[in-house]
Design a protein around this motif. Structure first.
Motif, PDB file in Angstrom:
ATOM      1  N   ASN A  78      10.245  -2.411   1.587  1.00 22.08           N
ATOM      2  CA  ASN A  78      11.148  -1.535   0.840  1.00 22.08           C
ATOM      3  C   ASN A  78      12.436  -2.205   0.405  1.00 22.08           C
ATOM      4  O   ASN A  78      13.200  -1.619  -0.352  1.00 22.08           O
ATOM      5  CB  ASN A  78      11.437  -0.232   1.600  1.00 22.08           C
ATOM      6  CG  ASN A  78      12.038  -0.474   2.962  1.00 22.08           C
ATOM      7  OD1 ASN A  78      12.195  -1.616   3.385  1.00 22.08           O
ATOM      8  ND2 ASN A  78      12.385   0.599   3.644  1.00 22.08           N
ATOM      9  N   MET A 112       4.492  -0.658   3.166  1.00 20.65           N
ATOM     10  CA  MET A 112       5.335  -1.051   2.029  1.00 20.65           C
ATOM     11  C   MET A 112       6.539  -1.873   2.474  1.00 20.65           C
ATOM     12  O   MET A 112       7.243  -1.508   3.422  1.00 20.65           O
ATOM     13  CB  MET A 112       5.869   0.214   1.327  1.00 20.65           C
ATOM     14  CG  MET A 112       4.838   1.050   0.605  1.00 20.65           C
ATOM     15  SD  MET A 112       4.329   0.347  -0.985  1.00 20.65           S
ATOM     16  CE  MET A 112       5.816   0.616  -1.974  1.00 20.65           C
ATOM     17  N   THR A 140       4.143   8.774  -8.487  1.00 20.97           N
ATOM     18  CA  THR A 140       5.567   8.932  -8.158  1.00 20.97           C
ATOM     19  C   THR A 140       6.362   8.067  -9.141  1.00 20.97           C
ATOM     20  O   THR A 140       5.903   6.984  -9.518  1.00 20.97           O
ATOM     21  CB  THR A 140       5.878   8.493  -6.709  1.00 20.97           C
ATOM     22  OG1 THR A 140       5.460   7.134  -6.546  1.00 20.97           O
ATOM     23  CG2 THR A 140       5.160   9.366  -5.699  1.00 20.97           C
ATOM     24  N   GLU A 194       0.857  -1.196   0.000  1.00 21.79           N
ATOM     25  CA  GLU A 194       0.000   0.000   0.000  1.00 21.79           C
ATOM     26  C   GLU A 194       0.890   1.241   0.000  1.00 21.79           C
ATOM     27  O   GLU A 194       1.663   1.452   0.937  1.00 21.79           O
ATOM     28  CB  GLU A 194      -0.906   0.025   1.240  1.00 21.79           C
ATOM     29  CG  GLU A 194      -2.070  -0.933   1.174  1.00 21.79           C
ATOM     30  CD  GLU A 194      -3.124  -0.551   0.139  1.00 21.79           C
ATOM     31  OE1 GLU A 194      -3.021   0.537  -0.474  1.00 21.79           O
ATOM     32  OE2 GLU A 194      -4.047  -1.361  -0.059  1.00 21.79           O
ATOM     33  N   SER A 195       0.747   2.053  -1.024  1.00 22.40           N
ATOM     34  CA  SER A 195       1.613   3.232  -1.167  1.00 22.40           C
ATOM     35  C   SER A 195       1.147   4.403  -0.306  1.00 22.40           C
ATOM     36  O   SER A 195       1.879   5.379  -0.144  1.00 22.40           O
ATOM     37  CB  SER A 195       1.646   3.661  -2.629  1.00 22.40           C
ATOM     38  OG  SER A 195       0.356   4.084  -3.019  1.00 22.40           O
ATOM     39  N   ARG A 227      -0.143   3.819   4.473  1.00 20.14           N
ATOM     40  CA  ARG A 227       1.018   3.280   3.774  1.00 20.14           C
ATOM     41  C   ARG A 227       1.541   2.029   4.486  1.00 20.14           C
ATOM     42  O   ARG A 227       1.650   2.016   5.711  1.00 20.14           O
ATOM     43  CB  ARG A 227       2.103   4.356   3.688  1.00 20.14           C
ATOM     44  CG  ARG A 227       3.312   3.944   2.870  1.00 20.14           C
ATOM     45  CD  ARG A 227       4.255   5.100   2.650  1.00 20.14           C
ATOM     46  NE  ARG A 227       5.499   4.669   2.030  1.00 20.14           N
ATOM     47  CZ  ARG A 227       5.716   4.647   0.706  1.00 20.14           C
ATOM     48  NH1 ARG A 227       4.772   5.055  -0.116  1.00 20.14           N
ATOM     49  NH2 ARG A 227       6.867   4.226   0.216  1.00 20.14           N
ATOM     50  N   CYS A 242      -2.739   2.141  -9.733  1.00 23.50           N
ATOM     51  CA  CYS A 242      -2.168   2.857  -8.590  1.00 23.50           C
ATOM     52  C   CYS A 242      -3.222   3.446  -7.664  1.00 23.50           C
ATOM     53  O   CYS A 242      -3.120   3.360  -6.465  1.00 23.50           O
ATOM     54  CB  CYS A 242      -1.271   3.993  -9.068  1.00 23.50           C
ATOM     55  SG  CYS A 242       0.423   3.469  -9.300  1.00 23.50           S
ATOM     56  N   ASN A 249       7.078   2.726  -5.018  1.00 23.01           N
ATOM     57  CA  ASN A 249       5.617   2.702  -5.153  1.00 23.01           C
ATOM     58  C   ASN A 249       5.150   1.944  -6.396  1.00 23.01           C
ATOM     59  O   ASN A 249       4.033   1.448  -6.434  1.00 23.01           O
ATOM     60  CB  ASN A 249       5.078   4.130  -5.229  1.00 23.01           C
ATOM     61  CG  ASN A 249       5.152   4.845  -3.893  1.00 23.01           C
ATOM     62  OD1 ASN A 249       5.483   4.236  -2.878  1.00 23.01           O
ATOM     63  ND2 ASN A 249       4.869   6.130  -3.896  1.00 23.01           N
ATOM     64  N   ILE A 275      -1.225   6.241  -1.260  1.00 24.13           N
ATOM     65  CA  ILE A 275      -1.799   7.180  -2.232  1.00 24.13           C
ATOM     66  C   ILE A 275      -3.252   6.820  -2.503  1.00 24.13           C
ATOM     67  O   ILE A 275      -4.107   7.673  -2.692  1.00 24.13           O
ATOM     68  CB  ILE A 275      -0.997   7.134  -3.556  1.00 24.13           C
ATOM     69  CG1 ILE A 275       0.414   7.662  -3.332  1.00 24.13           C
ATOM     70  CG2 ILE A 275      -1.715   7.898  -4.658  1.00 24.13           C
ATOM     71  CD1 ILE A 275       1.364   7.392  -4.474  1.00 24.13           C
ATOM     72  N   ASN A 300       3.130   7.731 -13.415  1.00 25.00           N
ATOM     73  CA  ASN A 300       2.548   7.303 -12.137  1.00 25.00           C
ATOM     74  C   ASN A 300       2.568   8.503 -11.187  1.00 25.00           C
ATOM     75  O   ASN A 300       3.285   9.476 -11.448  1.00 25.00           O
ATOM     76  CB  ASN A 300       3.389   6.166 -11.531  1.00 25.00           C
ATOM     77  CG  ASN A 300       2.948   4.787 -12.031  1.00 25.00           C
ATOM     78  OD1 ASN A 300       2.018   4.665 -12.820  1.00 25.00           O
ATOM     79  ND2 ASN A 300       3.643   3.770 -11.563  1.00 25.00           N
TER      80      ASN A 300
END
Lengths: 108, 141
Positions: A49, A47, B85, A32-33, A45, B139, A67, A35, B83
């Motif tokens: 990484n 993530m 980002t 989950e970004s 968020r 996204c 992302n 965004i 996108n």
């Protein structure tokens, strides 16, 4: 904190000296970004990484995940096997949690 | 929306290497490769021409390299041009790898070009780009 899912690795158990083996890795994760759903209540968020792959303790491949990496990160790469070795696969998330898998490949 | 985007996409595709793309993409590129000027050739970026699901788009990047301690690929960076980002992933490669090749799955919010940058052990940078049409964006939910 909940644990990360157990990753899945597809790797041969044995190889001939000098053989290039294919390794496929998959870990279930929403990636989950933060965004998504910004307008109607954001999804927080969450993530992974980083993925690090070590062979007998030496890093052979690593990935910094952004992302644009899909949910359930999937990676395929090829390692040349010179001798029997132990692989370690380690994913970490932005909160410092990790998931680990190991695999032994016998060369001979 | 799509009609409005077309001219920009065509402009991006037609830009010579090193030319300025979008400011955020350009900034992301400079952060990753500094002032190096990417060269064309010796790198292949494979994406489907059309992706039904932008959330899971298969991608393969392969760089021509002997992958020896003296001559190998050290990094492969993947960037999205449209996108929210630009960062997709950065791969760290070593001579233990048999090939300078990685397969993964990426997210694309809309029709766009994906850029791959490969940093070689001698400091040179190679660049490839591929365009994908996205039916359902991956996204923003």
């Amino acid at each position: 904190m909940s644990a990360l899912q157990q990753p899945r690795i597809r790797i041969p158990r044995s190889a001939r000296p000098g053989e290039a083996i294919e390794i496929r890795t998959l870990i279930e994760h929403p990636m989950e970004s933060g965004i998504r759903g910004r307008s109607e209540g954001a999804v927080p968020r969450d993530m992974l990484n980083r993925l690090v792959v070590r062979l007998n303790g030496e890093t052979v491949f690593a990935a910094d995940l952004g992302n644009g990496t899909s949910a359930n990160p999937y990676h395929v790469f090829h390692v040349r096997m010179e001798r029997t070795g132990e692989f370690e696969f380690l994913w970490t998330d932005e909160r410092g949690r990790s998931a680990r898998a190991t695999a032994r490949v016998t060369v001979g | 929306m799509r009609i409005a985007r077309r001219p920009l996409l065509l402009t991006l595709a037609a830009l010579p290497f090193g030319a300025r793309a979008t400011p955020s993409l350009e900034a992301a590129m400079r952060e990753l490769i500094g002032e190096a000027q990417p060269e064309e050739g010796g790198i292949a970026l494979r994406l489907p021409a059309t992706a039904e699901n932008g959330g899971q788009v298969p991608l393969t990047v392969a760089v021509e390299s002997p992958m020896t301690p003296a001559e190998h690929v050290v990094r492969i960076h993947l960037l999205a041009t449209r996108n929210p980002t630009p960062g997709i992933a950065s791969f760290h490669l070593t001579p233990a790898l048999a090939r300078a090749e990685v397969q993964t799955r990426i997210r694309l919010a809309e029709d766009q070009q994906v850029v791959a940058l490969a940093v070689l052990s001698d400091g040179r940078v190679r660049r490839a780009a591929a365009e994908t049409r996205v039916v359902t964006g991956g996204c923003i939910g």
